[in-house]
Design an enzyme around this catalytic site. Structure first.
Site, PDB file in Angstrom:
ATOM      1  N   HIS A  29      -8.149   3.766  20.012  1.00 22.83           N
ATOM      2  CA  HIS A  29      -7.371   4.856  20.627  1.00 22.83           C
ATOM      3  C   HIS A  29      -7.886   5.193  22.038  1.00 22.83           C
ATOM      4  O   HIS A  29      -7.114   5.280  22.985  1.00 22.83           O
ATOM      5  CB  HIS A  29      -7.434   6.128  19.781  1.00 22.83           C
ATOM      6  CG  HIS A  29      -6.984   5.952  18.352  1.00 22.83           C
ATOM      7  ND1 HIS A  29      -6.045   5.039  17.981  1.00 22.83           N
ATOM      8  CD2 HIS A  29      -7.340   6.594  17.209  1.00 22.83           C
ATOM      9  CE1 HIS A  29      -5.845   5.105  16.667  1.00 22.83           C
ATOM     10  NE2 HIS A  29      -6.627   6.049  16.181  1.00 22.83           N
TER      11      HIS A  29
ATOM     12  N   GLY B 240       0.846  -1.202   0.000  1.00 23.39           N
ATOM     13  CA  GLY B 240       0.000   0.000   0.000  1.00 23.39           C
ATOM     14  C   GLY B 240       0.873   1.241   0.000  1.00 23.39           C
ATOM     15  O   GLY B 240       0.510   2.281   0.553  1.00 23.39           O
TER      16      GLY B 240
HETATM   17  C1  BG6 Z   1      -6.902   7.460  12.810  1.00 21.32           C
HETATM   18  C2  BG6 Z   1      -8.353   7.535  12.421  1.00 21.32           C
HETATM   19  O1  BG6 Z   1      -6.653   6.271  13.498  1.00 21.32           O
HETATM   20  O2  BG6 Z   1      -6.571   8.554  13.644  1.00 21.32           O
HETATM   21  C3  BG6 Z   1      -8.668   8.867  11.778  1.00 21.32           C
HETATM   22  O3  BG6 Z   1      -8.631   6.492  11.516  1.00 21.32           O
HETATM   23  C4  BG6 Z   1      -8.195  10.009  12.630  1.00 21.32           C
HETATM   24  O4  BG6 Z   1     -10.049   8.969  11.525  1.00 21.32           O
HETATM   25  C5  BG6 Z   1      -6.739   9.811  13.021  1.00 21.32           C
HETATM   26  O5  BG6 Z   1      -8.360  11.213  11.903  1.00 21.32           O
HETATM   27  C6  BG6 Z   1      -6.283  10.885  13.983  1.00 21.32           C
HETATM   28  O6  BG6 Z   1      -4.926  10.718  14.257  1.00 21.32           O
HETATM   29  P1  BG6 Z   1      -4.108  11.926  14.872  1.00 21.32           P
HETATM   30  O7  BG6 Z   1      -2.786  11.338  15.165  1.00 21.32           O
HETATM   31  O8  BG6 Z   1      -4.077  12.995  13.820  1.00 21.32           O
HETATM   32  O9  BG6 Z   1      -4.838  12.390  16.080  1.00 21.32           O
END
Ligand code: BG6
Length: 494
Positions: A253, A21
């Protein structure tokens, strides 16, 4: 800290990395730049090659030019940075082909073996591909023997979430992948675990004496973890509409952050002990029901002076879709430390700010003798700001200097930007270094994934089978108004 079975990377042993990818956004914006930083800072072996693999028919020059656009140096002058990026790009190659062609993968294998057999190169396979391709790619790799290594060399696979879409699909994926890569070879990325402030959670809790005695139901009233973005789905409609915010952000997360806030102290920093504690605490969280959750979806709104289209008008989103772009959930942890303390987690896109933070609200002081000196005495609150403006602040009640006794809320404030000279590494830099060093403590273990899915699977199925329509909220607003009511039910004021 590296697992004892995996000593830190030997810079004399060559390394081949295959990025599946490679022409996609994640590879371009995160993986290649992070590998470049590791190279620039001397963490990669002396002999290494990175093979990008994807379907797009790009020439080497086109591919390298695209990679070059996103490279950055954190601690080098512009001239040094140019030299470093030229050297790095010379080690990046691109191969294109279908994802299920054994023959193309054999070509890739031959290229990865370019350093000869003495010593044989270590191999990393990074799956920066949509989840439906994980298994075909793994099977094709296996058929081509790509992951096989002679004694003295290893191969590891890095997987990007989502890992399935519920408990059973996730189990099926884990089981199938295990035919190709053992659990020890598997690095499931949740990039939030690589963020500096998230890594600091264990340090804050366990390297400071003051927190442990108050880190429990006797002193803490509630914990809230908020994740907000002021952008929509940014062209990812096809992916997002199938998954929604609960699977995209909450189940991984936010739950990981919650586990780090709530878990017991591990007996050591190695992957086994850290992950054992996370599994334990996640296993104490009962599955969510309808009553514990609220979902929303952004509608057209005006934000920063421009009209922003609603979710249903986004490209790739099914007509009348009920996929949530916002969710708030009240979780409980049924154990001795946390019973009775609500953990409110919320995540939303198309809101009025970009923010990730953890708020730990302490209880009121019982029988406070200063109650008559202030109209309202705020309980203490510890705020851990992940982004933007990483920092930690603690609100305390303080005497306002003067001859009378007047109290006011004040803040003890640690802002990373002013407190530390060093620039904050991107999460992917740290996580990729861990992959090379064989340290799995910041990656999701299979049983941790199961425990996380067990919390969300029943309610996800209910929301979907009943086709619950999410509450609308205007793009650029604070989210659905009833989120405030749900929080209030748990004694939380938002
Ligand atoms: C990703 C999600 O895991 O994390 C996204 O799939 C999100 O939707 C992103 O925008 C946010 O990551 P960060 O590091 O910019 O807070």
């Amino acid at each position: 800290m590296p697992d004892s079975a995996n000593p830190p990377i030997d810079r004399e042993q060559p390394l081949s990395i295959a990025v599946f990818g490679a022409s996609g956004d994640l590879a371009m914006k995160k993986i290649y730049p992070a590998l470049f930083v590791l190279f620039a800072q001397g963490y990669l072996p002396h002999r290494f090659k990175i093979f990008g693999y994807a379907r797009s028919a790009l020439s080497q020059e086109e591919f390298r030019a695209r990679v070059a656009e996103h490279l950055y140096c954190r601690s080098a002058t512009a001239a040094q940075c140019n030299d470093l990026s030229a050297a790095f790009l010379a080690s990046c190659e691109y191969l294109h082909g279908p994802y299920d062609s054994v023959e193309s993968y054999q070509r890739l294998g031959a290229a990865m073996a370019c350093f000869g057999a003495d010593p044989a190169e270590n191999r990393v396979f990074y799956m920066s591909i949509p989840p439906f391709l994980f298994l075909p790619v793994a099977d094709t790799m296996h058929a081509a023997g790509l992951e096989q290594r002679p004694a003295g060399a290893w191969s590891r696979v890095v997987l990007e979430k989502p890992f399935g879409s519920d408990r059973s699909s996730s189990d099926a994926l884990t089981e199938h992948m295990a035919h190709v890569f053992s659990e020890e070879q598997t690095y499931r990325i949740d990039h939030y675990l690589g963020k500096e402030v998230i890594q600091n959670l264990m340090v804050l809790r366990f390297a400071n004496l003051i927190f442990d005695p108050i880190w429990n139901r006797s002193c803490i009233h509630h914990v809230s973890i908020s994740w907000m973005e002021d952008i929509g789905i940014e062209g990812r409609g096809g992916y997002f509409d199938q998954y929604g915010i609960i699977r995209d952000v909450m189940q991984n997360h936010l739950l990981q952050i919650m586990a780090l806030v709530a878990m017991e102290e591990p007996i050591g920093l190695d992957a086994k002990h850290v992950r054992d504690e996370k599994v334990k605490v996640l296993s104490c969280v009962p599955a969510l029901t309808f009553n514990d959750i609220l979902v929303g979806q952004y509608t057209t709104g005006v934000y920063r002076g421009a009209v922003q289209r609603g979710y249903l008008e986004e490209e790739g989103v099914a007509q009348g879709s009920v996929t949530p772009t916002y969710a708030v959930a009240a979780l409980r942890i049924r154990n001795r430390r946390w019973d009775g303390v609500p953990f409110l987690i919320r995540a939303g896109k198309g809101l009025n700010a970009r923010l990730t933070e953890i708020r730990i609200r302490f209880r009121e002081v019982p029988g406070n003798i200063f109650a008559r000196n202030a109209e309202f005495l705020s309980p203490n609150e510890l705020v851990i700001r992940v982004q933007p403006d990483a920092g930690i602040s603690f609100s305390i009640v303080n005497k306002v200097p003067g001859l009378d006794i007047t109290l006011a809320d004040s803040e003890l404030n640690l802002r990373y930007e002013s407190a530390f000279q060093a620039s904050i590494p991107d999460a992917y830099e740290c996580l990729l270094l861990d992959v090379l060093q064989g340290d799995r403590s910041l990656f999701i273990r299979a049983d941790e994934l199961q425990a996380a899915w067990d919390i969300f699977t029943p309610v996800l199925h209910d929301l979907e089978s009943c086709q619950i329509r999410p509450q609308g909220y205007a793009f650029g607003s604070a989210g659905p108004t009833s989120a405030v009511a749900l929080a209030a039910l748990h004694g939380v004021v938002w």
